[in-house]
Design a protein around this motif. Structure first.
Motif, mmCIF file in Angstrom:
data_model
loop_
_atom_site.group_PDB
_atom_site.id
_atom_site.type_symbol
_atom_site.label_atom_id
_atom_site.label_comp_id
_atom_site.label_asym_id
_atom_site.label_seq_id
_atom_site.Cartn_x
_atom_site.Cartn_y
_atom_site.Cartn_z
ATOM 1 N N LEU A 366 0.840 -1.196 0.000
ATOM 2 C CA LEU A 366 0.000 0.000 0.000
ATOM 3 C C LEU A 366 0.877 1.248 0.000
ATOM 4 O O LEU A 366 1.955 1.274 0.600
ATOM 5 C CB LEU A 366 -0.918 -0.004 1.220
ATOM 6 C CG LEU A 366 -1.826 -1.231 1.368
ATOM 7 C CD1 LEU A 366 -2.649 -1.134 2.648
ATOM 8 C CD2 LEU A 366 -2.734 -1.383 0.153
ATOM 9 N N LEU A 367 0.394 2.275 -0.674
ATOM 10 C CA LEU A 367 1.149 3.520 -0.802
ATOM 11 C C LEU A 367 0.937 4.384 0.434
ATOM 12 O O LEU A 367 -0.185 4.814 0.715
ATOM 13 C CB LEU A 367 0.707 4.283 -2.046
ATOM 14 C CG LEU A 367 1.379 5.638 -2.282
ATOM 15 C CD1 LEU A 367 2.868 5.456 -2.540
ATOM 16 C CD2 LEU A 367 0.709 6.372 -3.443
ATOM 17 N N PRO A 368 1.992 4.677 1.198
ATOM 18 C CA PRO A 368 1.842 5.552 2.366
ATOM 19 C C PRO A 368 1.723 7.014 1.945
ATOM 20 O O PRO A 368 1.945 7.373 0.785
ATOM 21 C CB PRO A 368 3.130 5.311 3.150
ATOM 22 C CG PRO A 368 4.128 4.914 2.115
ATOM 23 C CD PRO A 368 3.376 4.175 1.050
ATOM 24 N N ASP A 369 1.376 7.842 2.895
ATOM 25 C CA ASP A 369 1.383 9.286 2.676
ATOM 26 C C ASP A 369 2.842 9.753 2.687
ATOM 27 O O ASP A 369 3.504 9.733 3.731
ATOM 28 C CB ASP A 369 0.585 9.969 3.781
ATOM 29 C CG ASP A 369 0.531 11.487 3.613
ATOM 30 O OD1 ASP A 369 1.156 12.003 2.663
ATOM 31 O OD2 ASP A 369 -0.113 12.153 4.436
ATOM 32 N N LEU A 370 3.335 10.148 1.525
ATOM 33 C CA LEU A 370 4.743 10.544 1.389
ATOM 34 C C LEU A 370 4.924 12.061 1.380
ATOM 35 O O LEU A 370 6.044 12.548 1.189
ATOM 36 C CB LEU A 370 5.320 9.963 0.085
ATOM 37 C CG LEU A 370 5.301 8.438 -0.064
ATOM 38 C CD1 LEU A 370 5.840 8.036 -1.430
ATOM 39 C CD2 LEU A 370 6.094 7.767 1.045
ATOM 40 N N SER A 371 3.850 12.783 1.598
ATOM 41 C CA SER A 371 3.922 14.238 1.431
ATOM 42 C C SER A 371 4.916 14.891 2.383
ATOM 43 O O SER A 371 5.514 15.919 2.050
ATOM 44 C CB SER A 371 2.530 14.857 1.628
ATOM 45 O OG SER A 371 2.021 14.550 2.923
ATOM 46 N N SER A 372 5.106 14.316 3.570
ATOM 47 C CA SER A 372 5.992 14.942 4.552
ATOM 48 C C SER A 372 7.465 14.619 4.325
ATOM 49 O O SER A 372 8.334 15.269 4.910
ATOM 50 C CB SER A 372 5.594 14.506 5.972
ATOM 51 O OG SER A 372 5.778 13.108 6.125
ATOM 52 N N LEU A 391 -0.286 10.548 -6.985
ATOM 53 C CA LEU A 391 0.309 9.732 -5.933
ATOM 54 C C LEU A 391 0.135 10.367 -4.564
ATOM 55 O O LEU A 391 -0.161 9.677 -3.571
ATOM 56 C CB LEU A 391 1.793 9.512 -6.235
ATOM 57 C CG LEU A 391 2.133 8.616 -7.426
ATOM 58 C CD1 LEU A 391 3.619 8.683 -7.728
ATOM 59 C CD2 LEU A 391 1.702 7.183 -7.177
ATOM 60 N N LEU A 392 0.296 11.664 -4.493
ATOM 61 C CA LEU A 392 0.110 12.349 -3.207
ATOM 62 C C LEU A 392 -1.340 12.288 -2.761
ATOM 63 O O LEU A 392 -1.625 12.200 -1.565
ATOM 64 C CB LEU A 392 0.582 13.795 -3.322
ATOM 65 C CG LEU A 392 2.095 13.987 -3.493
ATOM 66 C CD1 LEU A 392 2.426 15.455 -3.748
ATOM 67 C CD2 LEU A 392 2.857 13.470 -2.283
ATOM 68 N N ALA A 393 -2.268 12.316 -3.719
ATOM 69 C CA ALA A 393 -3.685 12.294 -3.373
ATOM 70 C C ALA A 393 -4.126 10.946 -2.819
ATOM 71 O O ALA A 393 -4.976 10.877 -1.921
ATOM 72 C CB ALA A 393 -4.521 12.658 -4.601
ATOM 73 N N ILE A 394 -3.551 9.849 -3.335
ATOM 74 C CA ILE A 394 -4.000 8.519 -2.896
ATOM 75 C C ILE A 394 -3.136 7.969 -1.771
ATOM 76 O O ILE A 394 -3.477 6.944 -1.177
ATOM 77 C CB ILE A 394 -4.037 7.529 -4.071
ATOM 78 C CG1 ILE A 394 -2.627 7.271 -4.618
ATOM 79 C CG2 ILE A 394 -4.964 8.025 -5.165
ATOM 80 C CD1 ILE A 394 -2.583 6.222 -5.725
ATOM 81 N N GLY A 395 -2.000 8.624 -1.459
ATOM 82 C CA GLY A 395 -1.148 8.141 -0.381
ATOM 83 C C GLY A 395 -1.857 8.146 0.955
ATOM 84 O O GLY A 395 -2.584 9.085 1.295
ATOM 85 N N GLY A 396 -1.680 7.060 1.709
ATOM 86 C CA GLY A 396 -2.324 6.956 3.014
ATOM 87 C C GLY A 396 -3.793 6.606 2.959
ATOM 88 O O GLY A 396 -4.475 6.662 3.987
ATOM 89 N N PHE A 481 7.402 2.989 3.914
ATOM 90 C CA PHE A 481 6.673 1.832 3.384
ATOM 91 C C PHE A 481 6.540 0.724 4.422
ATOM 92 O O PHE A 481 5.458 0.131 4.579
ATOM 93 C CB PHE A 481 7.362 1.305 2.123
ATOM 94 C CG PHE A 481 6.966 2.015 0.865
ATOM 95 C CD1 PHE A 481 5.831 1.637 0.174
ATOM 96 C CD2 PHE A 481 7.716 3.068 0.384
ATOM 97 C CE1 PHE A 481 5.450 2.295 -0.992
ATOM 98 C CE2 PHE A 481 7.354 3.737 -0.788
ATOM 99 C CZ PHE A 481 6.219 3.348 -1.473
ATOM 100 N N THR A 482 7.598 0.394 5.138
ATOM 101 C CA THR A 482 7.496 -0.682 6.136
ATOM 102 C C THR A 482 6.591 -0.267 7.295
ATOM 103 O O THR A 482 5.899 -1.117 7.872
ATOM 104 C CB THR A 482 8.886 -1.062 6.663
ATOM 105 O OG1 THR A 482 9.555 0.100 7.164
ATOM 106 C CG2 THR A 482 9.732 -1.694 5.559
ATOM 107 N N GLY A 483 6.556 1.000 7.620
ATOM 108 C CA GLY A 483 5.672 1.462 8.691
ATOM 109 C C GLY A 483 4.214 1.383 8.317
ATOM 110 O O GLY A 483 3.352 1.189 9.182
ATOM 111 N N TYR A 484 3.920 1.527 7.035
ATOM 112 C CA TYR A 484 2.526 1.517 6.576
ATOM 113 C C TYR A 484 2.065 0.116 6.171
ATOM 114 O O TYR A 484 0.859 -0.129 6.061
ATOM 115 C CB TYR A 484 2.384 2.476 5.396
ATOM 116 C CG TYR A 484 0.970 2.836 5.026
ATOM 117 C CD1 TYR A 484 0.147 3.505 5.928
ATOM 118 C CD2 TYR A 484 0.460 2.528 3.770
ATOM 119 C CE1 TYR A 484 -1.149 3.849 5.586
ATOM 120 C CE2 TYR A 484 -0.836 2.870 3.412
ATOM 121 C CZ TYR A 484 -1.636 3.535 4.332
ATOM 122 O OH TYR A 484 -2.921 3.886 3.996
#
Length: 548
Positions: A366-372, A391-396, A481-484
């Motif tokens: 799954l794609l995490p929120d990478l914005s930060s 990608l930023l919109a669907i992250g998390g 990625f591993t955290g999510y």
């Protein structure tokens, strides 16, 4: 998500003129390097036989050449156990392939060829062992992109005598032209693709195989151990499925069926695989028994029956409909006949471990929120604003990242996991494709028991996630990625290399051998991580870190 969208870089679509003096045939490519300029190789070992391969570079105008071969038990090839002749002809691009039988199980053999008054390099190979087995070591590789960098990992494998067998999990060659994917440094490295255009014809595919087989690091590993190989998409065209490919334009490149058939034929000619009907039936999935320890099942998730990929960017406004499409039971990756074949092989297996060699990621990613953590401006330069914004919109949002993998075929994955759960004693999945070293436990859902283990080899040279998702600070991408994804235990996004898997009756252990740079020669690889598990018959089935 379309992998070409994900793995493209700005500026690579401009036209590129063919370099002066470009080769027009494999023999011309090798003409200055001798009769056996493409080395020797062996593959598809069984208990009593193994395939040996070479190619004869002939003078212009010659249509066929008699070639002699010997198989011996000593490096000098004096104690010969088998010998024979084979014809190198223009019909098969002067490739010679012999399925040498009458051999003993679990034995090391040496072989070589003679033609036109010249002798090939002596190759080293082995048959598969039979009966009780204490240990067996596999090397797993994938995604060897010639213009992207040197094949340092291949040579490193050749220097590891404990490796018994090499598994290539796909993308042995890439089909792009000189302006294509990951070619920015090709001219500086002296690794410009031949021919200059995307591969579309039989002669194109033959030339590209010849170029790869001329690489000294690839020749080194082929010469010292047998390979069992399956293809992924780039052996024909990017993001291929049964009826087409993302990198195929029928109006410009002709019928897909013809292009696929030409790619298949060149693969069968140039690879040490036992698949004489490959051009006709496209069947490359097959099984190998390695003593009482391993049954090895090599799958084809790419060409045999795959349904066309879903493009999630076209359906983001209706996530419920997108999820229904993803879970559609009619969507296939293996197809009913390959699933039936796999089920029959698993049921008959009495081995301690069932190893599944295949192309694309089985684990959920799954794609995490990478914005930060992303350097957004730089990412937009590399991938383009539209893709990055999506990608930023669907992250998390619990959305898969790679829709070309099993994530895009959720019902097919459920069928696979059902089969592994009911018929396999201790399933270990070995995967390529992602260009990223990974290890994880595979479950149906977070609360369910572990069904299978998955170990993913990094690429030999193709760029990884870090080159497309640059972060503000180094080392932030993998932890995101591993955290999510709780079952994703290990991820290395920046380095290339290979995976060593040691299997014993009591455990399987994976070691990730990585190199920092593939744009420099003679780099040293280091073990970055090690993960292991007991068999499923024992408590504690699941990967645990054994690093350090």
């Amino acid at each position: 998500m379309n992998r070409r969208d994900l793995f493209r870089l700005a500026g690579l679509t401009s036209a590129y003129l063919a370099l002066p003096g470009a080769a027009r045939s494999a023999s011309e490519t090798a003409g200055r390097n001798g009769v056996f300029a493409h080395g020797v190789a062996s593959g598809d070992p069984l208990h009593d036989r193994v395939v040996i391969w070479t190619r004869v570079s002939v003078p212009k105008g010659v249509d066929q050449v008699e070639t002699q071969w010997v198989m011996a038990v000593d490096p000098q090839c004096e104690q010969v156990v088998q010998r024979g002749q084979a014809l190198a002809s223009s019909e098969r691009d002067f490739c010679v392939k012999v399925d040498v039988d009458g051999l003993d199980p679990g034995q090391i053999y040496f072989y070589r060829f003679q033609a036109l008054g010249h002798q090939s390099t002596t190759g080293r190979t082995r048959t598969l062992p039979d009966g009780a087995l204490d240990s067996f070591t596999l090397a797993a590789v994938s995604c060897s992109n010639y213009p992207a960098g040197y094949f340092t990992a291949y040579r490193d494998i050749a220097r590891h005598p404990e490796v018994d067998l090499l598994l290539h999990l796909g993308d042995y060659i890439y089909e792009y032209g000189v302006a294509g994917y990951a070619s920015q440094q090709a001219e500086a490295l002296g690794r410009v693709s031949v021919p200059a255009t995307d591969l579309t014809s039989l002669e194109d595919y033959r030339l590209r195989h010849a170029q790869y087989k001329s690489d000294p690091d690839l020749q080194a590993v082929h010469a010292v151990m047998p390979m069992i190989a399956v293809w992924d998409d780039h052996e024909v065209a990017n993001d291929a499925w049964h009826g087409g490919a993302e990198n195929h334009d029928a109006e410009q490149q002709g019928p897909w069926e013809r292009r696929r058939r030409d790619g298949f034929r060149a693969y069968e000619e140039w690879m040490p695989v036992r698949a004489p009907e490959l051009e006709k039936n496209g069947r490359l999935f097959r099984m190998f028994e390695i003593g009482d320890l391993i049954s090895l099942h090599m799958l084809d998730t790419r060409f045999h029956a795959r349904s066309e990929q879903i493009n999630p960017l076209a359906h983001l406004e209706d996530p419920e409909a997108l999820e229904r499409m993803r879970r559609d039971p009619a969507r296939q990756l293996l197809g009913p006949d390959q699933m039936a074949w796999l089920g029959d092989g698993l049921r008959k297996s009495t081995a301690r471990w069932q190893v599944i060699g295949q192309q694309v990621l089985v684990s959920e990613l799954l794609l995490p929120d990478l914005s930060s953590i992303l350097d957004v401006d730089e990412t937009r330069k590399r991938l383009g604003p539209e893709l990055v914004d999506a990608l930023l919109a669907i992250g998390g949002q619990q959305m898969p990242l790679m829709w070309d993998s099993w994530d895009g075929y959720a019902a097919a994955r459920e069928r696979l996991l059902d089969l592994l759960d009911s018929e396999a004693s201790s399933p270990l999945i070995l995967t390529g494709d992602t260009h990223t070293g990974m290890a994880g436990n595979v479950r149906r859902s977070p609360d369910d028991p572990v069904v299978a283990l998955e170990m993913v080899t990094p690429s030999i040279s193709s760029p990884g996630f870090d080159q497309y998702f640059p972060t503000r600070e180094p080392g932030r991408l993998a932890p995101a990625f591993t955290g999510y994804n709780p079952d994703l235990k290990y991820m290395e996004t920046a380095r290339r290399g290979w995976l060593r898997v040691q299997i014993t009756p009591s455990a399987c252990r994976g070691y990730w051998h990585l190199v920092d740079r593939v744009d420099l020669r003679d780099q040293t690889l280091q073990i970055d991580a090690s993960w292991s598990s007991r068999p499923r018959s024992q408590p504690g089935f699941g990967l645990t870190s054994t690093s350090g």
